[in-house]
Design an enzyme around this catalytic site. Structure first.
Site, short mmCIF file in Angstrom:
data_model
loop_
_atom_site.label_atom_id
_atom_site.label_comp_id
_atom_site.label_asym_id
_atom_site.label_seq_id
_atom_site.Cartn_x
_atom_site.Cartn_y
_atom_site.Cartn_z
N CYS A 34 0.83 -1.21 0.00
CA CYS A 34 0.00 0.00 0.00
C CYS A 34 0.86 1.26 0.00
CB CYS A 34 -0.89 0.09 1.25
SG CYS A 34 -1.76 -1.41 1.64
N CYS A 50 16.82 -6.39 -1.50
CA CYS A 50 16.12 -7.66 -1.39
C CYS A 50 15.88 -8.23 -2.79
CB CYS A 50 14.79 -7.47 -0.67
SG CYS A 50 13.85 -9.02 -0.55
S1 SF4 Z 1 12.46 -8.00 -3.73
FE1 SF4 Z 1 11.94 -8.78 -1.71
S2 SF4 Z 1 10.42 -7.33 -0.91
FE2 SF4 Z 1 10.59 -6.98 -3.11
S3 SF4 Z 1 9.00 -8.23 -4.07
FE3 SF4 Z 1 10.85 -9.50 -4.05
S4 SF4 Z 1 10.76 -10.65 -2.10
FE4 SF4 Z 1 9.29 -8.97 -1.97
#
Ligand code: SF4
Length: 477
Positions: A6, A451
């Site tokens: 969101c 990530c």
């Molecule tokens: S990079 Fe990490 S936080 Fe972003 S969508 Fe992929 S798993 Fe989810």
């Protein structure tokens, strides 16, 4: 159980100006982060919540601004990662005198709910945000201060979170999780008396506020009559900024971790052209809208003509919306129907189609079919994001492995075999994906500060080893 990604906002005017018109404008500027519902909260009143787009209620804005007039307020636009799309799931939520709006996902919410009388949550009313709010209120009553409560709660929670809070005092607070999965920025109006916290700087620009800085992961910021106060509730130094924000989710005008998203996407396209220098192509076209800067960068680097071979029909009901964040497959298909190929541009050409991601394959399959029908001779699809093979537990809606285009009944396949399977499924002549290293280099953030869990399956930044569930189990539908 309901979980959210969101957009969140918090605004405070130390000169007593009614901030509701600004709050509404800033929520509209975050609409790309959530199309399902929106809401606002002011002190001493129940939050106002509405289903659908903020702009659908334009005729009510004047009345809302008068009825909810306040110099302190928080707001929210909703896109559900888990749970049904109903009004009672819209935010902000209120528990005692604490209002809360959340961007992210708390993935150990069952565990957390046991600390606050789990049996009081039913599948209908349970949400990770509600459980967090209940736990936070009980920790505040034991410890007195929000910062102390958060420093305890951060060790109990697993997941990603950017919160804005509002108290009846009145004060506006904002907190960003210790790894910085989701974005959060601080801004100020030129008058120096209006301060804003928002998921993205596009919300700041919408009200004429200047971006001051990113909120530091692990930081709690407070706006009150005393001005701005800031404290750290975590000393964590490692980062896990969501790489998907940079290719798809964030608004191109936003600035995140010092990088403008448009400029970054263009650079991603350039780096992708170095990885896949398809020399015999006639044309590079973007899948509208988020892939446009990457396609431009790709075409410029390759020295191949860029054009718009696909147009979004903005006059249809669903045409202007983003298909990926629609919660229902039927709506995603409806949106993709309104991406229209321009025969005169693509007929008899070898077309390189640049897209920002390939999640379920719904859009890619429909687009390739439409391009073939419109006479494309050869279609090469290049994707600015790596193959998504694992569910996200940090706030983006690809919760079950089986719904991903890369899914094959077990994990004993090479990347080449998986890519070949996807290529076949969607009907492209060539399919090329980005890889995490190339993407991180293009964004300009060290790979170990980002990530990439959905590409790698390494959940160490969340500290979990998840057991993957089906979409039905996750959604509770
Ligand atoms: S990079 Fe990490 S936080 Fe972003 S969508 Fe992929 S798993 Fe989810």
């Amino acid at each position: 159980m309901v979980k959210e990604n969101c957009g969140v906002v918090g605004i405070f005017s130390s000169e007593g100006v009614n901030v509701i018109p600004m709050l509404i404008d800033s929520l509209r500027a975050l609409q790309h982060r959530g199309q399902e519902a929106w809401g606002i909260a002011i002190p001493h009143k129940s939050p106002l919540k509405k289903i659908g787009l903020v702009s659908s209620y334009a005729s009510d804005f004047k009345k809302i601004s008068e009825d909810y007039s306040s110099f302190a307020a928080i707001g929210h636009v909703r896109y559900s990662t888990i749970g049904k799309s109903e009004l009672f799931n819209a935010q902000p939520l209120k528990v005692k005198d604490l209002c809360i709006a959340h961007n992210g996902t708390i993935s150990n919410v069952d565990e957390l709910s046991n600390m606050v009388g789990g049996c009081s949550f039913t599948p209908q009313n349970a949400s990770d945000t509600l459980v967090v709010a209940e736990r936070l209120v009980s920790l505040i009553s034991e410890n007195g201060k929000l910062v102390d409560a958060l420093s305890i709660l951060k060790n109990e929670m697993v997941g990603s979170y950017c919160f804005t809070f509002l108290t009846d005092e009145p004060s506006v607070f904002a907190a960003r999780d210790p790894r910085g999965f989701r974005p959060l920025v601080l801004g100020e109006k030129k008058d120096g008396a209006t301060h804003i916290i928002a998921s993205e700087s596009s919300a700041l620009s919408a009200i004429g506020a200047e971006l001051k800085r990113d909120v530091t992961p692990g930081e709690l910021i407070k706006f009150s009559k005393n001005g701005i106060e800031t404290e750290m509730f975590s000393k964590e130094v490692s980062r896990a900024h969501c790489s998907f924000e940079f290719t798809y989710f964030a608004h191109p005008s936003s600035k995140m971790e010092g990088t403008n998203i448009y400029v970054s996407r263009k650079r991603i396209g350039r780096y992708l052209a170095k990885k896949f220098p398809i020399k015999d192509a006639d044309l590079v076209i973007p899948v509208p809208d988020s892939a446009r800067p990457a396609a431009l960068g790709y075409a410029q680097e390759l020295g191949v003509q860029f054009d718009e071979g696909l147009l979004k029909d903005r006059y249809s009901k669903k045409g202007p919306l983003r298909s990926f964040i629609e919660p229902h497959q039927i709506d995603r298909i409806e949106i993709n129907r309104w991406i229209i190929p321009i025969r005169e541009i693509i007929e008899n050409k070898h077309v390189i189609v640049v897209d920002d991601s390939l999640v379920r394959g719904t859009s890619s399959r429909a687009i390739i079919k439409a391009l073939r029908k419109a006479g494309a001779r050869k279609i090469s699809l290049v994707i600015t994001y790596p193959p998504i093979k694992f569910p996200c537990y940090a706030g983006i809606d690809f919760p079950s492995q089986e719904e991903l285009a890369t899914y094959i009944d077990n994990n004993n396949y090479t990347d080449e075999q998986i890519i070949e399977k996807v290529r076949n499924d969607i009907g492209a002549d060539f399919l090329g994906y980005n890889d995490p290293e190339n993407l991180a280099n293009a964004i300009g953030i060290p790979i170990d500060s980002m990530c990439f869990t959905c590409a790698t399956g390494n959940y160490s930044s969340l500290g979990i080893k998840p057991e993957f569930k089906t979409r039905e189990e996750m959604k509770g539908v």
